[in-house]
Motif scaffolding. Sequence first.
Motif, PDB file in Angstrom:
ATOM      1  N   PRO A  13       0.808   1.747  12.949  1.00 43.37           N
ATOM      2  CA  PRO A  13       0.565   2.369  11.645  1.00 43.37           C
ATOM      3  C   PRO A  13      -0.924   2.371  11.278  1.00 43.37           C
ATOM      4  O   PRO A  13      -1.669   1.462  11.639  1.00 43.37           O
ATOM      5  N   PHE A  31      -3.659   2.684   7.991  1.00 43.32           N
ATOM      6  CA  PHE A  31      -3.683   2.481   6.555  1.00 43.32           C
ATOM      7  C   PHE A  31      -4.949   3.066   5.960  1.00 43.32           C
ATOM      8  O   PHE A  31      -6.004   3.043   6.574  1.00 43.32           O
ATOM      9  N   TYR A  72      -5.325   2.531   2.271  1.00 50.06           N
ATOM     10  CA  TYR A  72      -4.877   2.226   0.914  1.00 50.06           C
ATOM     11  C   TYR A  72      -6.005   2.054  -0.095  1.00 50.06           C
ATOM     12  O   TYR A  72      -5.763   2.058  -1.292  1.00 50.06           O
ATOM     13  N   TYR A  90      -6.111   4.296  -2.957  1.00 52.10           N
ATOM     14  CA  TYR A  90      -4.916   4.163  -3.788  1.00 52.10           C
ATOM     15  C   TYR A  90      -5.043   2.991  -4.751  1.00 52.10           C
ATOM     16  O   TYR A  90      -4.749   3.099  -5.939  1.00 52.10           O
ATOM     17  N   THR A  91      -5.487   1.857  -4.220  1.00 47.69           N
ATOM     18  CA  THR A  91      -5.554   0.654  -5.055  1.00 47.69           C
ATOM     19  C   THR A  91      -6.800   0.650  -5.935  1.00 47.69           C
ATOM     20  O   THR A  91      -6.805   0.046  -7.007  1.00 47.69           O
ATOM     21  N   ALA A  95       0.619   3.882 -11.304  1.00 50.68           N
ATOM     22  CA  ALA A  95      -0.629   3.903 -10.542  1.00 50.68           C
ATOM     23  C   ALA A  95      -1.446   5.116 -10.954  1.00 50.68           C
ATOM     24  O   ALA A  95      -0.918   6.235 -11.038  1.00 50.68           O
ATOM     25  N   THR A  98      -1.331  11.968   0.619  1.00 53.63           N
ATOM     26  CA  THR A  98      -0.177  11.068   0.647  1.00 53.63           C
ATOM     27  C   THR A  98      -0.510   9.764   1.354  1.00 53.63           C
ATOM     28  O   THR A  98      -0.010   8.705   0.986  1.00 53.63           O
ATOM     29  N   PRO A 124      -2.825   7.448   1.454  1.00 51.78           N
ATOM     30  CA  PRO A 124      -3.197   6.178   0.846  1.00 51.78           C
ATOM     31  C   PRO A 124      -2.016   5.382   0.284  1.00 51.78           C
ATOM     32  O   PRO A 124      -2.068   4.166   0.218  1.00 51.78           O
ATOM     33  N   GLY A 125      -0.941   6.066  -0.086  1.00 49.46           N
ATOM     34  CA  GLY A 125       0.179   5.360  -0.700  1.00 49.46           C
ATOM     35  C   GLY A 125       1.171   4.803   0.295  1.00 49.46           C
ATOM     36  O   GLY A 125       2.165   4.189  -0.091  1.00 49.46           O
ATOM     37  N   LEU A 126       0.950   5.021   1.566  1.00 46.10           N
ATOM     38  CA  LEU A 126       1.916   4.510   2.539  1.00 46.10           C
ATOM     39  C   LEU A 126       1.215   4.198   3.852  1.00 46.10           C
ATOM     40  O   LEU A 126      -0.008   4.252   3.933  1.00 46.10           O
ATOM     41  N   SER A 127       1.992   3.833   4.850  1.00 51.66           N
ATOM     42  CA  SER A 127       1.382   3.632   6.156  1.00 51.66           C
ATOM     43  C   SER A 127       1.683   4.875   6.983  1.00 51.66           C
ATOM     44  O   SER A 127       2.776   5.410   6.943  1.00 51.66           O
ATOM     45  N   VAL A 136       2.674   6.724   9.992  1.00 56.77           N
ATOM     46  CA  VAL A 136       3.462   6.367  11.174  1.00 56.77           C
ATOM     47  C   VAL A 136       3.974   7.623  11.867  1.00 56.77           C
ATOM     48  O   VAL A 136       4.024   8.688  11.258  1.00 56.77           O
TER      49      VAL A 136
END
Lengths: 426, 316, 298
Positions: C125, C127, C129, C132-133, C146, C215, C217-220, C222
């Motif tokens: 995966p 990342f 993020y 996002y954070t 968020a 999209t 940044p909000g997930l991994s 894969v």
Amino acid sequence: MKHSLLTAATVACAMTTGGLSLSAHAADDYKLGLVTFLSGAASGPFGIPAKNAADLVIEAINDGTLPAPIQGKGIDGRQITPVYVDEAGGATKQTSEFRNLVERDGVDAVVGYISSGDCLAIPAVAEELKKLTVLFDCGTPRVFEEADYKYVFRTHSTASMDNIAAAHYVNDNVPELESVAGINQNYSWGHDSWRDFTETLKVLRDGDIEITTEQFPKLFAGQYGAEISALQVNSADVIHTSFWGGDTDAFVLQAAARGLLADNQVIFTAGETALNSLGEHLPDGAIIGARGPFGPFAPDSELNTWFQTEFTERFGTPPTFPAYHMAHALIGLKLAQDKAGVGASTEEVITAFEGLEFEGPGGKVEMSRGKGHQAATEMVYGRLERVDGEITFTDIVRYPADCVNPPEGTETVEWIQAGMPGAECN
Amino acid sequence: MKTKSLALLFILGLAILAGGLLLPQWMSYLFTIAMGKGLVVLGLVLLMRAGLVSFGQGLYYCVGAYVAGMLTQFAEVTDILLILLASISVSVVIAAIIGLLLCRYREIFFAMFSMAFSMILYGLLVRMQVLGSTDGFNVANPSLLGWAPGPEGASDLVLAVAVFLVVSLGILAWRYLNSLSGYAGEAVRENEIRLEYLGGSVFKVVYVKYIIAAALAAIGGTVTALVSGHVDPEMAYWTTSGEFVFIALMGGTAHVAAPIIAAVLFEALRTYAFAVAPYTWQMILGFALLAIILFMPSGLWSLVERFQNKKARKTT
Amino acid sequence: MKQLIAILVDGSVYASWLFIISAGLTLIYGVMRILNMSHGSFYALGAYSGAAMVGWYFSTGSVPWFSFVALIGAALVAGITVGLLVERGLLRFMYGRDEVVMILVTYAVLLIMEDAIKLIWGVEPYFAYQPYTMLGRTKFAGLSFANYDFMLIGVSILIGLALWYGLNRTRNGKLLRVVIHDREIAGALGINVSRIFTITFLIGAGIGALAGALTAPGLSVVPGMGIEVIVLAFAVVVIGGLGSISGALVGALIVGMARATAVHLYPEVELFVIYAVMGLVLAFRPQGLFAVANARKI
């Protein structure tokens, strides 16, 4: 018209037979079929770590460099040659690939299967073809509950163990527990996990538990905004999730960004795979499971130290539970073969494997369920705690195998609902 | 020419059967699966002749498989004829209802809408814990008229039945295509309004074809379920239906034997790609698909036609 | 009340995400009559290149705010490059073929791109993020959201406006609409249809990649993530009417709100909601809500 059919048929036959006669059988190696996800969403978190572990352990078995008490080079006096197959494509395709492995490639045994659907479909074929098969990672308890198999073994506990232990853990370690909420993937794994968890909790608390919301987002949905809001609106003391892989990552990132993880106690029954990548987003106090005594919860032993060091050195990340599952399956297979002796028949290996007890890198494995074909191990949960920025665990509780695994001959759900008779907890 | 071709089909069937029984088991298994899929694609080809491409044949494929699974597992009916009868009836009833709605649509809307229905079935099955949710459940070994060959003989039995079905249904389909209502299908593709002017009912033609295709898909699903011994909701997922369209395109729509041969080749290609390139088998399939579309727009059957030096048919 | 607010906010966030993932798909269909299955692969491509670039960017220790530029820039470059390759190298030889054949052509592209992505980035995966954070969260009505998600709503409105302006207020956009309306007449009028096609495909692929990057940044990131969004995007586009941008917007809003309502009130039907809405709409408006009726040629 006449020619057309003939030509077509000839072309078809030629292409099929010509293209498929790949099999070349070297006599003096132990051909081992290895089936894990090499593509798709399950490959990153499960398939590839398992394959890496297989590469590492097979090499060590071939060289005879596994730490004592495992001895000898190779298996059955032969060097292992792995034959890898991608697990993608569903059960129908996998039964077909299993036949190919056995009949075309002539493997001596098969180790594999992460998906529960595959684990349910393969055993019938394994019995028909009389080929020793070790299931290494799938979770469903149905395999040995619905039928007895002679040629099929599973060297790790079912997913029921994870969730029964999870219920014990939150019941014992979360003060003033009154309500739980769940977010699980909308497929068998998610449904079963949530059912086992809530049913056990009801038994442990005589029904005194409130379920505020149960969310079942689609598998690989990736967007959990609405679910996270629902969990915030229907606030509960503990949130249970059996998410795995990319879905865990996405949920952790989105829930952390919205403060859900800081405000709520969450238990991740299969959260260990996210530790290496997303540990910094998990708040202190999050309850993490590794589907057994694996990874950070693995007991101290020479074998485990070897496995951890070699794996980390070679692949850059520490081994996670799928890697341990694979190591256990391979070591179990080797030990059974060793016990049966060089040149033993498949039937003799099976007899040796039945009821076998052995020590893997993740501690003791007892093949004590499913008439000696299904393993039971202990289960561990702990709370995440940062010490100087390093992830460690506190409140670690180890549940003995006989506490969290249904006894021989019982059906999981019935056993839980009957009040878990015969469970031996500390 | 007709009778010759028919006789040839019979001989081909016998040859496949004999070959299937003599071949190593993994190959005969592959053949049986291919026969099952070939039947589904045969139904799809009937629809495609009328210019309709369904991306939802997985619906009936899955229905047929689940009927087989549920009968053997829960009702302890293992007779292959009864199972086939049941799955045909169930699928025809479902198709008769859904068809009323679906047969008003054409082109891409027909494709998308049929996909939506099969995804609804997928969603339903995923929710059903008694049927094993996404894990599905196992199918018991079939019997024929009281004769139960047990696990070893079951796959040979299914193979024989599958070959019989393919040959007989293939002949029926062929006769259908050469009948008045068969040609009406092509009229639908070419020009619906003219067909209506001529007094034909477009809806009726499409509706009947849809039901036939559904029944064929259910038979294919039953065959697959009985030989693989396991069913799961994946069979209704859109990628399964997409695979059928892939095979249909690969074979072409020119002849009823094309889908069957294409199904065999597809299974061979896929398992071959799997063995040679466990990491990049999708890529191989992708390139194969592109090559077929680019160089054989009428499917593999055009090879045969080219070989015969006949005038190439115009097909979609 | 709290629930209502949650439904509205979640619905809008989800709707904007749906709009971003489906806008490129509907544009390409509208102009080129190609239902682009490989749209999902462009989405995955954008996610991977964006995430990889963000990962690299943060390893250099530069100013965090510019990571957005890195994220979006990398995705657009990758999307447009590969889009050019696919359109010029493959699709242009196929124009005029049956729509269903074109679905399969793009399906083949999807299969190839899936494995190509795997060969480039592996299966581990990725990342991204930090963006996002970084934006933090906002609390109101006892819920916290968020800020990145709010930004997503803004971006989707921007994309919608840009497409509307481009199509309605620019010369090229007007030419494009002529092509949408009637390809043959457009050609006869001297419009370079082939060039319009190339531009359209690049814009569509670019938006697809952009959707993936936004999209990521909000997930991994894969393998297989592209396949998951295709069906969703299809549903939205079919509901709204294939080829209509405003249709995609309305479709996204309907699906987004319906899903949020289901999650909050009837979680057990969440899986069907989209198909149920799609079935309902198509039963009454077979061409979707906003599709232009096609005159049938006799």
